[in-house]
Design a protein around this motif. Structure first.
Motif, short mmCIF file in Angstrom:
data_model
loop_
_atom_site.label_atom_id
_atom_site.label_comp_id
_atom_site.label_asym_id
_atom_site.label_seq_id
_atom_site.Cartn_x
_atom_site.Cartn_y
_atom_site.Cartn_z
N LEU A 76 25.75 -5.54 -32.03
CA LEU A 76 24.35 -5.58 -31.59
C LEU A 76 24.26 -6.12 -30.17
O LEU A 76 23.53 -5.59 -29.33
CB LEU A 76 23.54 -6.46 -32.54
N ASN A 77 25.03 -7.17 -29.87
CA ASN A 77 25.02 -7.74 -28.52
C ASN A 77 25.49 -6.72 -27.48
O ASN A 77 24.93 -6.63 -26.39
CB ASN A 77 25.92 -8.97 -28.44
N GLU A 78 26.55 -5.95 -27.82
CA GLU A 78 27.11 -5.00 -26.87
C GLU A 78 26.22 -3.78 -26.67
O GLU A 78 26.49 -2.95 -25.81
CB GLU A 78 28.50 -4.54 -27.33
N SER A 79 25.14 -3.67 -27.43
CA SER A 79 24.24 -2.52 -27.32
C SER A 79 23.16 -2.71 -26.27
O SER A 79 22.42 -1.78 -25.96
CB SER A 79 23.57 -2.23 -28.68
N PHE A 80 23.06 -3.92 -25.71
CA PHE A 80 22.01 -4.20 -24.74
C PHE A 80 22.63 -4.82 -23.50
O PHE A 80 23.50 -5.69 -23.58
CB PHE A 80 20.96 -5.14 -25.34
N ILE A 81 22.16 -4.40 -22.34
CA ILE A 81 22.77 -4.84 -21.09
C ILE A 81 22.55 -6.33 -20.84
O ILE A 81 23.34 -6.98 -20.16
CB ILE A 81 22.22 -4.00 -19.91
N VAL A 133 29.12 -1.30 -18.20
CA VAL A 133 29.26 -0.12 -17.35
C VAL A 133 28.62 1.09 -18.02
O VAL A 133 27.90 1.87 -17.38
CB VAL A 133 30.74 0.16 -17.04
N ALA A 134 28.85 1.26 -19.34
CA ALA A 134 28.27 2.39 -20.06
C ALA A 134 26.75 2.29 -20.10
O ALA A 134 26.05 3.30 -19.94
CB ALA A 134 28.84 2.44 -21.48
N LEU A 135 26.22 1.09 -20.30
CA LEU A 135 24.77 0.91 -20.33
C LEU A 135 24.16 1.15 -18.95
O LEU A 135 23.08 1.74 -18.83
CB LEU A 135 24.43 -0.49 -20.83
N ALA A 136 24.86 0.70 -17.90
CA ALA A 136 24.38 0.94 -16.53
C ALA A 136 24.39 2.42 -16.21
O ALA A 136 23.49 2.94 -15.54
CB ALA A 136 25.24 0.17 -15.53
N GLU A 137 25.41 3.12 -16.71
CA GLU A 137 25.50 4.56 -16.48
C GLU A 137 24.28 5.27 -17.08
O GLU A 137 23.76 6.22 -16.50
CB GLU A 137 26.78 5.10 -17.11
N GLY A 138 23.84 4.79 -18.24
CA GLY A 138 22.65 5.38 -18.85
C GLY A 138 21.39 5.19 -18.03
O GLY A 138 20.42 5.93 -18.19
N LYS A 188 32.95 8.27 -12.64
CA LYS A 188 32.62 7.45 -13.82
C LYS A 188 33.74 6.45 -14.05
O LYS A 188 34.91 6.82 -14.08
CB LYS A 188 32.44 8.35 -15.04
N GLU A 189 33.39 5.18 -14.20
CA GLU A 189 34.37 4.17 -14.56
C GLU A 189 34.61 4.24 -16.06
O GLU A 189 33.67 4.15 -16.86
CB GLU A 189 33.90 2.77 -14.16
N VAL A 190 35.86 4.38 -16.46
CA VAL A 190 36.19 4.50 -17.88
C VAL A 190 36.60 3.13 -18.42
O VAL A 190 36.86 2.20 -17.66
CB VAL A 190 37.30 5.55 -18.10
N PRO A 191 36.66 2.97 -19.76
CA PRO A 191 36.88 1.64 -20.35
C PRO A 191 38.12 0.89 -19.89
O PRO A 191 38.13 -0.35 -19.88
CB PRO A 191 36.95 1.95 -21.86
N ASN A 192 39.18 1.58 -19.48
CA ASN A 192 40.40 0.88 -19.05
C ASN A 192 40.34 0.44 -17.59
O ASN A 192 41.33 -0.07 -17.06
CB ASN A 192 41.64 1.74 -19.30
N GLY A 193 39.19 0.63 -16.92
CA GLY A 193 39.04 0.18 -15.55
C GLY A 193 39.38 1.22 -14.50
O GLY A 193 39.17 0.99 -13.31
N PHE A 194 39.92 2.38 -14.92
CA PHE A 194 40.20 3.46 -13.99
C PHE A 194 38.93 4.28 -13.76
O PHE A 194 37.88 3.99 -14.34
CB PHE A 194 41.33 4.35 -14.52
N TYR A 195 39.05 5.33 -12.94
CA TYR A 195 37.88 6.14 -12.63
C TYR A 195 38.15 7.61 -12.96
O TYR A 195 39.24 8.13 -12.70
CB TYR A 195 37.49 6.00 -11.15
N GLU A 196 37.15 8.25 -13.53
CA GLU A 196 37.24 9.66 -13.89
C GLU A 196 36.38 10.48 -12.95
O GLU A 196 35.25 10.11 -12.63
CB GLU A 196 36.77 9.86 -15.34
N ILE A 197 36.93 11.60 -12.49
CA ILE A 197 36.19 12.55 -11.68
C ILE A 197 35.68 13.65 -12.60
O ILE A 197 36.46 14.25 -13.36
CB ILE A 197 37.08 13.16 -10.58
N MET A 198 34.39 13.90 -12.55
CA MET A 198 33.79 14.91 -13.43
C MET A 198 33.13 15.99 -12.58
O MET A 198 32.52 15.72 -11.54
CB MET A 198 32.75 14.26 -14.34
N PHE A 199 33.27 17.23 -13.04
CA PHE A 199 32.68 18.37 -12.36
C PHE A 199 31.54 18.94 -13.19
O PHE A 199 31.34 18.56 -14.35
CB PHE A 199 33.75 19.46 -12.11
#
Length: 309
Positions: free
Chosen positions: A61-66, A76-81, A227-238
């Motif tokens: 529940l805690n991890e569901s809110f920024i 990071v996922a919540l900020a992305e939203g 996009k920053e992924v959970p392991n701290g790396f970055y993903e490029i999306m097209f």
């Protein structure tokens, strides 16, 4: 019989005590010695299970809110939203005045300063390498003096601290759901350059730009997202080839180059030396380097609290 267990009391010993109190309300267990019985082991299992389930629910529940999340991946996922992209490592940047003097009467009217021209400097005894990220030109003033100018016509040439790295991907079938993850946690995402080649041996390419620079997007727009992924790396999306822009197709080669930087430790550098020379008519000439502004702006990856705010 109504239970008196309070769900907010998640401590293991408290839960077990509440379970004992609950059973003692039954006359069958009124004078029962729980500590000397097998039932105590069963109560341990029940208390442990309740304790873990309570903690898991609380954490989830805690991890569901920024405002309450503690894990960087959750924030990071919540900020992305919310449409916010957390800042990566940032390269320290300096501005240099670069000139060249050539006496050869057969000298060219213009010169180019290649992308990736390197300069060295030191900060507190530690050496750093800065480099250009684009091509700059200079014109002969009539007496052999060449002044390199930036895109705005000014004399300050921007150079960035870091090591250029290259990542190559070959695009598979669409059904493969291919991902393009750059395995480098110190990448400066603002220095990313994405080029897409029709095949692995092609010399021609299309350049994709960051979608944050987009004013209008069509199915032919060549943009990428970060996009920053959970392991701290970055993903490029097209894009998907429709309203989100053009997507590389099977057989394409994707080249991604960027700077891997040390962040703020390279700030305050004020004296630079050119690593390489400029060759004109088979003669090597040294660049004259004057610092217009010392290096600044280098920073580590954005902190959790900064993203939260």
């Amino acid at each position: 019989m109504a239970t008196t267990i309070k769900s907010t009391e998640l401590d293991f010993d408290t839960i077990k005590a509440k379970l004992k109190d609950f059973l003692k309300r039954d006359t069958e267990f009124a004078d029962y010695d729980f500590e000397a019985s097998g039932l105590s082991n069963l109560l341990d299992v029940l208390a442990y299970n309740t304790h873990i389930n309570g903690l898991t629910a609380n954490f989830a529940l805690n991890e569901s809110f920024i405002n309450t999340a503690q894990l960087r991946s959750s924030i990071v996922a919540l900020a992305e939203g919310l449409g916010y992209v957390p800042r990566s490592f940032t390269s320290s940047q300096a501005s240099l005045n670069l000139t060249l003097f050539i006496t050869d009467p057969a000298r060219p009217s213009t010169l180019s300063l290649p992308r990736g021209t390197q300069f060295t400097t030191t900060v507190d005894g530690e050496s750093f390498t800065f480099q250009t990220r684009e091509v700059f030109t200079a014109s002969d003033d009539g007496s052999g003096n060449y002044q390199f100018l930036n895109s705005n016509g000014g004399t300050g040439i921007p150079v960035f601290e870091g090591t250029e790295k290259l990542k190559t991907f070959f695009v598979g079938e669409k059904s493969d759901n291919q991902v393009y993850v750059i395995p480098d946690s110190t990448i400066d995402t603002t220095t990313i350059r994405v080029r897409v080649f029709p095949t692995g041996s092609s010399s021609e390419f299309e350049t994709y730009t960051n979608i944050l620079q987009a004013l209008r997007i069509t199915n032919d727009s060549k943009f990428y997202q970060i996009k920053e992924v959970p392991n701290g790396f970055y993903e490029i999306m097209f894009g998907d080839g429709t309203a989100t822009g053009k997507a590389p197709v099977s057989g394409n080669k994707v080249l991604i180059d960027y700077l891997s930087t040390q962040g703020n430790v390279a700030n305050t550098a004020a004296t630079f030396s050119a690593v390489s020379t400029i060759t004109v008519n088979s003669v090597e000439y040294n660049l004259t380097v004057v610092t217009e502004s010392a290096s600044a702006g280098g920073a580590s990856k954005e902190s959790i609290e900064s993203i939260r705010q």
